[in-house]
Enzyme design. Structure first.
Site, PDB file in Angstrom:
ATOM      1  N   GLY A  71       6.927  -5.155 -10.732  1.00 35.54           N
ATOM      2  CA  GLY A  71       5.913  -5.251  -9.947  1.00 35.54           C
ATOM      3  C   GLY A  71       4.688  -5.147 -10.861  1.00 35.54           C
ATOM      4  O   GLY A  71       4.544  -4.639 -11.869  1.00 35.54           O
ATOM      5  N   LEU A 106       0.939  -1.495  -0.236  1.00 36.04           N
ATOM      6  CA  LEU A 106      -0.081   0.073  -0.093  1.00 36.04           C
ATOM      7  C   LEU A 106       0.881   1.171   0.056  1.00 36.04           C
ATOM      8  O   LEU A 106       0.438   2.315  -0.048  1.00 36.04           O
ATOM      9  CB  LEU A 106      -0.868  -0.034   1.127  1.00 36.04           C
ATOM     10  CG  LEU A 106      -2.040  -1.140   1.156  1.00 36.04           C
ATOM     11  CD1 LEU A 106      -2.990  -0.928   2.441  1.00 36.04           C
ATOM     12  CD2 LEU A 106      -2.833  -1.221   0.129  1.00 36.04           C
ATOM     13  N   HIS A 130      10.622 -13.717   1.612  1.00 31.47           N
ATOM     14  CA  HIS A 130      10.859 -13.386   0.072  1.00 31.47           C
ATOM     15  C   HIS A 130      12.133 -14.128  -0.185  1.00 31.47           C
ATOM     16  O   HIS A 130      13.140 -13.990   0.255  1.00 31.47           O
ATOM     17  CB  HIS A 130      11.165 -11.781   0.025  1.00 31.47           C
ATOM     18  CG  HIS A 130      11.586 -11.475  -1.406  1.00 31.47           C
ATOM     19  ND1 HIS A 130      10.808 -10.806  -2.457  1.00 31.47           N
ATOM     20  CD2 HIS A 130      12.735 -11.754  -2.271  1.00 31.47           C
ATOM     21  CE1 HIS A 130      11.426 -10.456  -3.510  1.00 31.47           C
ATOM     22  NE2 HIS A 130      12.575 -11.105  -3.494  1.00 31.47           N
ATOM     23  N   ASP A 181       0.117  -9.991  -4.323  1.00 31.59           N
ATOM     24  CA  ASP A 181       1.603  -9.203  -4.535  1.00 31.59           C
ATOM     25  C   ASP A 181       1.376  -7.782  -5.122  1.00 31.59           C
ATOM     26  O   ASP A 181       2.165  -7.317  -6.104  1.00 31.59           O
ATOM     27  CB  ASP A 181       2.655  -9.968  -5.222  1.00 31.59           C
ATOM     28  CG  ASP A 181       3.987  -9.312  -4.814  1.00 31.59           C
ATOM     29  OD1 ASP A 181       4.107  -8.591  -3.998  1.00 31.59           O
ATOM     30  OD2 ASP A 181       5.055  -9.972  -5.543  1.00 31.59           O
TER      31      ASP A 181
END
Length: 432
Positions: free
Chosen positions: A324, A63, A179, A305
């Site tokens: 991303g 976010l 990760h 993700d």
């Protein structure tokens, strides 16, 4: 306020329910789930030909607030989540500053409360500043509402730190979200290492960069008895390692993203930076292994993700682009169209992967339509056909490789705590 959802097919994996029935909501909670319900004072929602599900949960979103509000903030991300059919999201700690103390975690909870669209649970950092050296104050993070810890975006490269993190987190019943990337193998890589990386002239990232770290962390989970959760798995080897660990009774769970289930490394050929993700899009053999693992139950949940970026981070040459995808508003439709539609997953499996799966991993009292539970509800329209139009996203991030794709099966209504917050992709009511 009371809601009466009439005539929809209710799919509630937690209770083994898949039948046309009604749902009554009173004071923000499920009051009843049975056929023939009536309430003259309730607002009636006609859900005929719709799928009524527990509120969907995305346990892996970025976010960006605090510190990177030009990419996303809690309000825009919450709107994107609600429009995409999610009632609960968990935000990763790669903010500025990182979520490594109670002050930042409490700030996020308060901002989400004021926005009031979806439940937002922060995920605290494993290490101070996500630097991989000194453990964060996990007790403080738990007290501030964190439901897990992760240094996502970066691996915990030091095995001794990861061991200590698993031991410390175990004291609080927290999963450690890993990760999995060996930076010594992935450094300067731009896409999956294989045939297409040679053809396209881009430096490759081998599957082993992910698998080496997963193997290490599974061994550490076995050693410590901690709960290890592997984020965004993308390789056949990862599936095999996790399957074997589960068979041995080691405390390991994992997630997969829609884009790793649908797009292959061939898609990078247009040098569209929206196809650049971490871990990278893999070859077809890896996609097939991930799909088989979903069918077998090896993979515990689907997570987006969601990684929104501003235009400058993507509108550049491939090697300089940030990795991303802005995924909250397309995740459900992608799985409905590309996996449920062709019969690769059945609808009960999909709902489980978006509800009970993440709820069980994080220990959330969500993901069911049992009477007395919070009335978080996602209603799907399996017949709706729409085209992905990033310019209409509520998210500030318009970065998606699925732009222009026509998909069938979209969220129709999102209800959070008994209040309708989105309908047919539009935010409903007065919101910030």
């Amino acid at each position: 306020m009371r809601l009466l959802i009439k005539g929809g097919r209710v799919i509630d994996p937690a209770n083994g329910l898949n039948a046309v029935t009604d749902i009554l909501v009173e004071e923000g909670r499920i009051a009843a789930a049975e056929k023939g319900l009536a309430d003259s004072e309730a607002q009636v929602i006609n859900a005929k030909n719709k799928l009524v599900c527990p509120g969907f949960i995305d346990m892996h979103v970025h976010l960006r607030e605090p510190g990177q509000e030009y990419k996303e903030d809690i309000t825009s991300g919450s709107k994107a989540a609600a429009a995409g059919g999610f009632t609960t999201v968990c935000c990763m700690p790669n903010t500025e500053p990182a979520i490594d103390n109670a002050a930042v975690a409490s700030f996020i909870r308060e901002r989400a409360r004021k926005t009031g669209l979806v439940n937002v649970f922060p995920i605290g950092a494993v290490t101070r500043g996500r630097e991989g050296n000194e453990l964060s104050e996990m007790a403080e993070l738990v007290a501030a509402g964190c439901v897990a810890v992760s240094d996502d975006g970066r691996p915990v490269m030091r095995a001794d730190v990861m061991r200590n993190a698993l031991e410390y987190a175990k004291m609080f019943g927290l999963p450690v979200l890993a990760h999995s990337e060996d930076l010594n193998l992935s450094r300067e890589g731009q896409m999956h290492e294989g045939y297409y990386s040679i053809v396209y002239g881009l430096k490759g990232i081998p599957a082993a960069a992910e698998e080496v770290m997963i193997a290490r962390d599974i061994m550490l989970a076995d050693l410590t008895g901690g709960h290890l959760h592997i984020c965004h798995i993308s390789t056949r080897g990862a599936v095999e390692l996790i399957r074997e660990a589960k068979e041995k009774g080691i405390g390991v769970t994992c997630e997969v993203t829609p884009h790793h289930l649908i797009l292959s490394d061939e898609a990078v050929g247009g040098y569209d930076a929206d196809t650049k993700v971490s871990p990278p899009l893999r070859s077809e053999e890896h996609i097939m292994a991930l799909r088989e693992a979903l069918q077998e139950g090896v993979i515990d949940c689907i997570a987006t993700d969601h990684a929104p970026h501003h235009r400058e981070s993507k509108d550049c040459e491939y090697a300089l682009a940030a990795p991303g995808i802005s995924g909250l508003e397309t995740a459900v439709a992608l799985i409905m169209d590309k996996l449920v539609g062709p019969g690769i997953l059945d609808i009960e499996q999909m709902v489980r992967l978006y509800t009970t799966g993440p709820a069980e991993i994080l220990g959330l009292d969500r993901g069911t339509l049992s009477p007395g539970k919070v009335a978080d509800i996602t209603i799907l329209d399996p017949r709706a056909v729409k085209t992905v139009e990033p310019n209409k996203f509520y998210s500030k991030g318009k970065n998606t490789p699925f732009k222009g794709m026509q998909l069938k099966g979209w969220p129709w209504m999102t209800i959070r705590g008994g209040t309708v917050v989105a309908r047919e992709g539009e935010i409903f009511g007065n919101t910030p």
